[in-house]
Design an enzyme around this catalytic site. Structure first.
Site: not given
Length: 400
Positions: A137, A174, A176, A261
């Site tokens: 991120h 991931d 996200h 995740d």
């Protein structure tokens, strides 16, 4: 097969507030599982200590003023903690800094560089970088989503600058979307970024029509997926979109943003992958690396916030990198769900968007055309003169 596990206890010194999901226990549990399995002493596994990435190396993907601001924030946090004040301080949305956070983050970035050096010196075949804070991120000049420095982006640029690579692929599974990684390489034709992620979801980026710009057009591939998507969709996406895109790009190195995740047990997301499902996807990546770039593959830890699920997926990844095919899975399959995605439509649309329709992978076996024709037409049969009817529907004496 020689696999490196790149790890340093400094990663546990990046302190976040109590009950924050990105906490030291994530790596402590993973190391404990590896120790319990006896794999830290396993033949073929070498433990490497990461070096700290220099400011020049961090600047391969980040603004120097931003790098120095992270260092300064950590120094302020150290002074306050030494004076009896708070240990962890807010730095950016969802992101905190403590006294040794800069050192931890610089070594998290350095882990990928350490692995790349060992790989290109011929000392290892592949690597797993068990690091925190995570990185995907982190933007060029901004921290976000638990991330300070973009570990895989720095590694990709380092491989290009230090070893003269022309094509590096980043696979990000991931849950996200890796907004920072995408943005850093959005105009770069030398890096292919492929992401599967839950959508709509944090951070709100990663639409399928975000394909790059300028010289980088076509080198960003996003696969946004709805909540509760499981292996039955991930697997064809990997085989029918990711694999042919990689084959077309012909990477010389594959980096993986390994966030676990999307596991069905993860508390921050709503996807339905199991540890065994992750294992199958990672095996696809390993085979792809063997086919395209002599097995050069480095996995870098991103998310994964259920301690048991994350640790199992880390152990599974290392087992697969070492050449085994077994998953370390005590959690089992995800819950049953009441609907399925129309995977055929999804795949067709993704292949259309990314100009993969009709693309044939270079190492795909050529079809047996004669066999296919026989299967379509059916077996040929000869009409005997003793048959009650000949080919024009008349009997042997000419009568109908």
């Amino acid at each position: 097969m020689t696999t490196a596990l790149v790890y340093d206890p400094i990663f546990l010194e990046h302190i976040t507030p109590r009950r924050h999901p990105e906490r030291p226990e994530r790596l402590q549990r993973a190391m404990a599982v590896l120790e319990a399995l006896g794999w830290l002493q396993r033949e073929g596994l070498v433990l490497l200590s990461p070096r700290e990435a220099s400011e020049d190396e961090l600047a391969l993907a980040h603004d120097r003023f931003y790098i120095r601001s992270v260092r300064a924030a950590a120094e302020r946090a150290a002074r306050e903690a030494a004076a009896g004040g708070r240990v962890s301080h807010f730095f950016a949305p969802e992101t905190f800094i403590s006294g040794r956070s800069y050192e931890a983050a610089a070594k998290a970035a350095g882990a990928g560089l350490t692995a790349i050096d060992a790989l290109f010196k011929g000392e290892i075949d592949n690597a797993y970088c068990l690091v925190r804070p995570p990185g995907h991120h982190a933007e060029y000049d901004e921290a976000l989503g638990f991330c300070l420095f973009n570990n895989v982006a720095i590694a990709a640029r380092y491989a290009i600058e230090r070893y003269g690579l022309e094509r590096v692929m980043i696979i990000d599974f991931d849950v996200h979307h890796g907004n920072g990684t995408q943005n850093i390489f959005y105009r770069d034709p030398h890096v292919l970024y492929f992401s599967t992620h839950q959508a709509p979801f944090y951070p709100g980026t990663g639409r399928s029509d975000e394909r790059g710009e300028g010289e980088g057009l076509g080198t960003t591939i996003n696969v946004p997926l709805p909540a509760t998507t499981g292996f039955e969709t991930y697997e064809p996406v990997f085989r029918q979109v990711m694999a042919p895109a990689a084959d077309r790009f012909q990477p010389q190195l594959i980096l993986v943003s390994a966030g676990f995740d999307a596991h069905w047990k993860d508390p921050l997301a709503n996807m339905y992958l199991s540890t065994a499902g992750f294992a199958q996807l990672i095996m696809i990546i390993i085979k792809l690396a063997k086919d395209l770039c002599d097995g050069r593959l480095i996995m870098v830890q991103e998310g994964g916030y259920d301690l048991q699920a994350n640790a199992a997926c880390v152990a599974t990844s290392i087992n697969l990198l070492l050449g085994d095919d077994a998953a370390v899975d005590s959690l089992g399959p995800p819950p049953e769900k009441s609907f399925r995605i129309n995977t055929d439509v999804l795949i067709a649309e993704l292949r259309r968007i990314h100009k993969l329709t009709g693309y044939r992978m270079r190492n795909a076996p050529r079809p047996d055309i004669a066999k296919l024709r026989r299967e379509v037409k059916g077996p040929e049969t000869e009409i005997s003169s003793s048959d009650p009817a000949n080919s024009n529907g008349q009997g042997t004496d000419g009568s109908p």
